[in-house]
Write a protein that holds these residues in place. Sequence first.
Motif, PDB file in Angstrom:
ATOM      1  N   LEU A 121       0.898  -1.140  -0.082  1.00  9.95           N
ATOM      2  CA  LEU A 121       0.047  -0.314   0.092  1.00  9.95           C
ATOM      3  C   LEU A 121       0.885   1.327  -0.117  1.00  9.95           C
ATOM      4  O   LEU A 121       0.664   2.145  -0.854  1.00  9.95           O
ATOM      5  CB  LEU A 121      -1.159   0.054   1.311  1.00  9.95           C
ATOM      6  N   ARG A 122       1.994   1.390   0.841  1.00 10.13           N
ATOM      7  CA  ARG A 122       2.791   2.366   0.910  1.00 10.13           C
ATOM      8  C   ARG A 122       3.572   2.548  -0.620  1.00 10.13           C
ATOM      9  O   ARG A 122       3.602   3.926  -1.043  1.00 10.13           O
ATOM     10  CB  ARG A 122       3.758   1.912   1.692  1.00 10.13           C
ATOM     11  N   ALA A 123       3.977   1.348  -1.334  1.00 10.84           N
ATOM     12  CA  ALA A 123       4.490   1.712  -2.648  1.00 10.84           C
ATOM     13  C   ALA A 123       3.526   2.241  -3.526  1.00 10.84           C
ATOM     14  O   ALA A 123       3.713   3.185  -4.431  1.00 10.84           O
ATOM     15  CB  ALA A 123       5.135   0.114  -3.018  1.00 10.84           C
ATOM     16  N   PHE A 124       2.318   1.943  -3.464  1.00 14.67           N
ATOM     17  CA  PHE A 124       1.236   2.241  -4.211  1.00 14.67           C
ATOM     18  C   PHE A 124       0.920   3.636  -4.107  1.00 14.67           C
ATOM     19  O   PHE A 124       0.724   4.591  -4.875  1.00 14.67           O
ATOM     20  CB  PHE A 124       0.036   1.554  -4.234  1.00 14.67           C
ATOM     21  N   MET A 125       1.010   4.219  -2.842  1.00 19.77           N
ATOM     22  CA  MET A 125       0.414   5.562  -2.356  1.00 19.77           C
ATOM     23  C   MET A 125       1.815   6.507  -2.890  1.00 19.77           C
ATOM     24  O   MET A 125       1.608   7.543  -3.348  1.00 19.77           O
ATOM     25  CB  MET A 125       0.423   5.868  -0.866  1.00 19.77           C
ATOM     26  N   TYR A 126       3.117   5.873  -2.743  1.00 15.00           N
ATOM     27  CA  TYR A 126       4.340   6.758  -3.180  1.00 15.00           C
ATOM     28  C   TYR A 126       4.325   6.915  -4.726  1.00 15.00           C
ATOM     29  O   TYR A 126       4.673   8.029  -5.161  1.00 15.00           O
ATOM     30  CB  TYR A 126       5.498   6.007  -2.774  1.00 15.00           C
ATOM     31  N   GLN A 127       3.980   5.811  -5.461  1.00 12.52           N
ATOM     32  CA  GLN A 127       3.756   5.742  -7.066  1.00 12.52           C
ATOM     33  C   GLN A 127       3.036   6.719  -7.362  1.00 12.52           C
ATOM     34  O   GLN A 127       2.819   7.565  -8.287  1.00 12.52           O
ATOM     35  CB  GLN A 127       3.661   4.584  -7.550  1.00 12.52           C
ATOM     36  N   LEU A 128       1.707   6.599  -6.696  1.00 10.25           N
ATOM     37  CA  LEU A 128       0.558   7.669  -7.210  1.00 10.25           C
ATOM     38  C   LEU A 128       0.852   9.053  -6.875  1.00 10.25           C
ATOM     39  O   LEU A 128       0.583  10.092  -7.723  1.00 10.25           O
ATOM     40  CB  LEU A 128      -0.704   7.188  -6.420  1.00 10.25           C
ATOM     41  N   GLY A 129       1.439   9.429  -5.560  1.00 10.95           N
ATOM     42  CA  GLY A 129       1.664  10.799  -5.279  1.00 10.95           C
ATOM     43  C   GLY A 129       2.881  11.254  -6.159  1.00 10.95           C
ATOM     44  O   GLY A 129       2.599  12.364  -6.747  1.00 10.95           O
ATOM     45  N   SER A 130       3.921  10.483  -6.470  1.00 12.99           N
ATOM     46  CA  SER A 130       4.881  11.069  -7.571  1.00 12.99           C
ATOM     47  C   SER A 130       4.383  11.153  -8.742  1.00 12.99           C
ATOM     48  O   SER A 130       4.741  12.445  -9.468  1.00 12.99           O
ATOM     49  CB  SER A 130       6.236  10.224  -7.421  1.00 12.99           C
ATOM     50  N   PHE A 131       3.419  10.435  -9.131  1.00 10.85           N
ATOM     51  CA  PHE A 131       2.979  10.665 -10.780  1.00 10.85           C
ATOM     52  C   PHE A 131       2.018  11.948 -10.595  1.00 10.85           C
ATOM     53  O   PHE A 131       2.116  12.822 -11.550  1.00 10.85           O
ATOM     54  CB  PHE A 131       2.209   9.525 -11.126  1.00 10.85           C
ATOM     55  N   ALA A 132       1.170  12.082  -9.614  1.00 10.59           N
ATOM     56  CA  ALA A 132       0.168  13.260  -9.546  1.00 10.59           C
ATOM     57  C   ALA A 132       0.945  14.536  -9.347  1.00 10.59           C
ATOM     58  O   ALA A 132       0.734  15.318 -10.172  1.00 10.59           O
ATOM     59  CB  ALA A 132      -0.828  13.182  -8.404  1.00 10.59           C
ATOM     60  N   ILE A 133       2.146  14.508  -8.733  1.00  8.35           N
ATOM     61  CA  ILE A 133       2.816  15.820  -8.510  1.00  8.35           C
ATOM     62  C   ILE A 133       3.460  16.013  -9.810  1.00  8.35           C
ATOM     63  O   ILE A 133       3.305  17.205 -10.373  1.00  8.35           O
ATOM     64  CB  ILE A 133       3.989  15.618  -7.403  1.00  8.35           C
ATOM     65  N   LEU A 134       4.047  15.193 -10.497  1.00  2.86           N
ATOM     66  CA  LEU A 134       4.441  15.169 -11.859  1.00  2.86           C
ATOM     67  C   LEU A 134       3.660  15.521 -12.872  1.00  2.86           C
ATOM     68  O   LEU A 134       3.769  16.704 -13.891  1.00  2.86           O
ATOM     69  CB  LEU A 134       5.542  14.262 -12.246  1.00  2.86           C
ATOM     70  N   PHE A 135       2.622  15.126 -12.910  1.00  8.55           N
ATOM     71  CA  PHE A 135       1.476  15.166 -13.886  1.00  8.55           C
ATOM     72  C   PHE A 135       0.783  16.658 -13.774  1.00  8.55           C
ATOM     73  O   PHE A 135       0.862  17.404 -14.658  1.00  8.55           O
ATOM     74  CB  PHE A 135       0.343  14.398 -13.767  1.00  8.55           C
ATOM     75  N   ILE A 136       0.596  17.170 -12.685  1.00  7.19           N
ATOM     76  CA  ILE A 136       0.068  18.406 -12.376  1.00  7.19           C
ATOM     77  C   ILE A 136       0.936  19.441 -12.767  1.00  7.19           C
ATOM     78  O   ILE A 136       0.706  20.616 -13.717  1.00  7.19           O
ATOM     79  CB  ILE A 136      -0.315  18.711 -10.899  1.00  7.19           C
ATOM     80  N   ALA A 137       2.346  19.413 -12.334  1.00  4.63           N
ATOM     81  CA  ALA A 137       3.539  20.299 -12.838  1.00  4.63           C
ATOM     82  C   ALA A 137       3.632  20.343 -14.377  1.00  4.63           C
ATOM     83  O   ALA A 137       3.684  21.582 -14.979  1.00  4.63           O
ATOM     84  CB  ALA A 137       4.910  19.982 -12.046  1.00  4.63           C
ATOM     85  N   PHE A 138       3.752  19.284 -14.973  1.00  7.52           N
ATOM     86  CA  PHE A 138       3.794  19.482 -16.338  1.00  7.52           C
ATOM     87  C   PHE A 138       2.462  19.958 -17.117  1.00  7.52           C
ATOM     88  O   PHE A 138       2.715  20.587 -18.260  1.00  7.52           O
ATOM     89  CB  PHE A 138       4.336  17.813 -16.981  1.00  7.52           C
ATOM     90  N   ARG A 139       1.597  19.589 -16.512  1.00  9.03           N
ATOM     91  CA  ARG A 139       0.341  20.082 -17.347  1.00  9.03           C
ATOM     92  C   ARG A 139       0.174  21.744 -17.192  1.00  9.03           C
ATOM     93  O   ARG A 139      -0.222  22.414 -17.981  1.00  9.03           O
ATOM     94  CB  ARG A 139      -1.045  19.488 -16.438  1.00  9.03           C
TER      95      ARG A 139
END
Length: 77
Positions: free
Chosen positions: A6-24
């Motif tokens: 669950l921690r690995a999933f949350m880390y991956q989701l959080g890092s993708f979300a931060i990068l997605f919002i920044a690049f958008r």
Amino acid sequence: MTKLQLRAFMYQLGSFAILFIAFRYLIHNYTNLTGLFIPFTAFVVGTILSPKFQSVKTKDGEKLFMSWLFIKGIKEL
């Protein structure tokens, strides 16, 4: 799903979300792309550049590993 998975999933989701919002935001403000090309391009760039987290059961117990484009090899967390 174990606590480490669950921690690995949350880390991956959080890092993708931060990068997605920044690049958008960057693509929207600094390129001439319009419509669905903005989120699609941000999705592709975010997917490629975000770190990958994985929980692995080893003989010493369950461990969390991270792999990233900018780091050579796989790092244990």
